[in-house]
Design a protein around this motif. Structure first.
Motif, mmCIF file in Angstrom:
data_model
loop_
_atom_site.group_PDB
_atom_site.id
_atom_site.type_symbol
_atom_site.label_atom_id
_atom_site.label_comp_id
_atom_site.label_asym_id
_atom_site.label_seq_id
_atom_site.Cartn_x
_atom_site.Cartn_y
_atom_site.Cartn_z
ATOM 1 N N LEU A 29 0.832 -1.205 0.000
ATOM 2 C CA LEU A 29 0.000 0.000 0.000
ATOM 3 C C LEU A 29 0.865 1.253 0.000
ATOM 4 O O LEU A 29 0.568 2.233 -0.706
ATOM 5 C CB LEU A 29 -0.920 0.001 1.228
ATOM 6 N N ARG A 77 2.495 1.908 -3.464
ATOM 7 C CA ARG A 77 1.550 2.495 -4.426
ATOM 8 C C ARG A 77 1.408 3.999 -4.191
ATOM 9 O O ARG A 77 1.384 4.804 -5.138
ATOM 10 C CB ARG A 77 0.200 1.801 -4.310
ATOM 11 N N GLN A 131 -3.324 6.464 -15.016
ATOM 12 C CA GLN A 131 -3.892 5.122 -14.878
ATOM 13 C C GLN A 131 -2.788 4.066 -14.942
ATOM 14 O O GLN A 131 -2.788 3.098 -14.163
ATOM 15 C CB GLN A 131 -4.911 4.877 -15.992
ATOM 16 N N ARG A 154 -0.802 4.001 -11.666
ATOM 17 C CA ARG A 154 -1.543 3.280 -10.622
ATOM 18 C C ARG A 154 -1.471 1.772 -10.836
ATOM 19 O O ARG A 154 -1.335 0.998 -9.887
ATOM 20 C CB ARG A 154 -3.001 3.738 -10.601
ATOM 21 N N LYS A 155 -1.533 1.364 -12.090
ATOM 22 C CA LYS A 155 -1.489 -0.065 -12.403
ATOM 23 C C LYS A 155 -0.135 -0.679 -12.066
ATOM 24 O O LYS A 155 -0.045 -1.794 -11.548
ATOM 25 C CB LYS A 155 -1.806 -0.268 -13.876
ATOM 26 N N GLN A 181 -0.080 -1.261 -8.411
ATOM 27 C CA GLN A 181 -0.932 -2.384 -8.042
ATOM 28 C C GLN A 181 -0.229 -3.715 -8.302
ATOM 29 O O GLN A 181 -0.261 -4.631 -7.464
ATOM 30 C CB GLN A 181 -2.238 -2.316 -8.835
ATOM 31 N N SER A 201 2.457 -4.291 -5.737
ATOM 32 C CA SER A 201 1.857 -4.654 -4.451
ATOM 33 C C SER A 201 1.492 -6.134 -4.416
ATOM 34 O O SER A 201 1.728 -6.834 -3.412
ATOM 35 C CB SER A 201 0.608 -3.797 -4.208
ATOM 36 N N GLU A 202 0.947 -6.646 -5.512
ATOM 37 C CA GLU A 202 0.603 -8.068 -5.598
ATOM 38 C C GLU A 202 1.859 -8.940 -5.576
ATOM 39 O O GLU A 202 1.875 -10.023 -4.977
ATOM 40 C CB GLU A 202 -0.205 -8.322 -6.867
ATOM 41 N N THR A 228 -0.970 -12.542 -12.128
ATOM 42 C CA THR A 228 -0.932 -11.129 -12.475
ATOM 43 C C THR A 228 -0.870 -10.895 -13.970
ATOM 44 O O THR A 228 -1.326 -9.881 -14.458
ATOM 45 C CB THR A 228 0.288 -10.459 -11.825
ATOM 46 N N LYS A 281 -4.321 -10.740 -15.528
ATOM 47 C CA LYS A 281 -5.013 -9.570 -15.012
ATOM 48 C C LYS A 281 -4.443 -8.306 -15.635
ATOM 49 O O LYS A 281 -5.167 -7.373 -15.963
ATOM 50 C CB LYS A 281 -4.858 -9.524 -13.493
ATOM 51 N N ASP A 282 -3.117 -8.272 -15.815
ATOM 52 C CA ASP A 282 -2.492 -7.102 -16.417
ATOM 53 C C ASP A 282 -3.019 -6.877 -17.813
ATOM 54 O O ASP A 282 -3.284 -5.752 -18.223
ATOM 55 C CB ASP A 282 -0.962 -7.281 -16.482
ATOM 56 N N ASP A 336 -6.551 -5.477 -17.588
ATOM 57 C CA ASP A 336 -6.602 -4.097 -17.119
ATOM 58 C C ASP A 336 -6.015 -3.138 -18.132
ATOM 59 O O ASP A 336 -6.363 -1.973 -18.180
ATOM 60 C CB ASP A 336 -5.835 -3.950 -15.793
#
Length: 285
Positions: A39, A42, A74, A77-78, A81, A84-85, A107, A110-111, A114
């Motif tokens: 957290l 990020r 954006q 931020r990605k 994220q 963080s994962e 990931t 998901k990447d 996104d």
């Protein structure tokens, strides 16, 4: 002599139980720490990007259209994220790695989902994937190695994130295009001790570098650049919860070191006792 060896064996067994208990405590502490760190990373990535765009290269940022700025924000931020994962994967991979099953962090798919419709998303392909970390919870030496490797993987994730963020900002047109990729990689990996760092916002490097002139190969020019360089010490300093969890980890490590010294001492005592018994068993007049 047999009784002495049995007593030492009981002491070693008791030490193993204590080490296993504190290993569980260490894993739990790191799980909480890495979650908080994710957290914080990020947040600090966004702050560093903000300072770089508004203070480092405000003219370049203003040249972007509203849509380009939104795409850049954006994508930043990605990146945070995904990192963080990956930090959480450091702990999860060890738990799966012990039973021999395949580990996937999920990931990549998901990447791709996104990133659809975002022109800056290709910069984030090929992200760093932590290797599984195996752990022998009854051996303090192996436990220390596991902790050391975990810290190295954490630093590697931060370095990769800094590098990807710099590439992203360069592709967006904020960082100068003339900066070669090796310079960006060096900036992401630089430490305060190995670079000429000027005062400024945290997790950023202000560097003066020498760039070769493309038209005149023998000439070069000095250029001052600002680049993202996420540093664990600065991230922890800015987050009270993270600093507290780091202190807890240090406290647990002190206990592990104490148990480790006792563990090695008992193993040596057992080796000596067994050697003495073996000598007596083989000796004859």
């Amino acid at each position: 002599m047999a009784r002495a060896i049995e007593r030492i064996e009981r002491d070693i067994a008791a030490l193993k139980e204590a080490i296993q208990a504190i290993a569980t405590e260490l894993q739990s502490a790191y799980a909480s720490y890495l979650n908080t760190l994710g957290l914080a990373v990020r947040k600090q990535l966004i702050l560093a990007s903000y300072h770089l765009c508004t203070q480092g290269y405000p003219e370049n940022f203003l040249h972007l259209s509203l849509n380009q700025r939104q795409q850049l924000q954006q994508a930043v931020r990605k990146l945070g994220q995904v990192a963080s994962e990956q930090l959480l994967t450091c702990i999860k991979s060890e738990e799966v790695g012990e039973d021999g099953t395949d580990r996937t962090d999920g990931t990549d798919e998901k990447d791709e989902q996104d990133g659809e419709g975002t022109s800056l998303s290709p910069v984030m392909q090929g992200t760093f994937t932590p290797e599984p970390l195996t752990l022998d919870t009854s051996n303090p030496i192996e436990l220390a190695k596991w902790q050391h490797n975990l810290e190295e993987v954490t630093q590697e994730i931060l370095k990769k994130l800094s590098h990807d963020a710099n590439l992203l900002l360069q592709k967006a047109g904020v960082l100068p295009k003339k900066l070669p990729e090796p310079i960006l990689a060096a900036a992401a990996a630089a430490s305060e001790a190995s670079a000429e760092v000027m005062p400024g916002p945290p997790n950023l490097l202000n560097l003066v570098i020498e760039i070769e002139n493309e038209q005149q190969s023998e000439d070069s020019e000095l250029a001052q650049i600002m680049a993202i360089n996420l540093r664990l010490g600065e991230i922890e300093f800015a987050d009270v919860t993270l600093s507290s969890e780091r202190r807890q980890i240090r406290s647990i490590l002190v206990q592990i070191n104490k148990l480790g010294r006792e563990y090695q001492k008992k193993h040596r005592e057992r080796a000596i006792a067994e050697a003495e018994a073996a000598w007596r068993a083989s000796w004859f007049e």
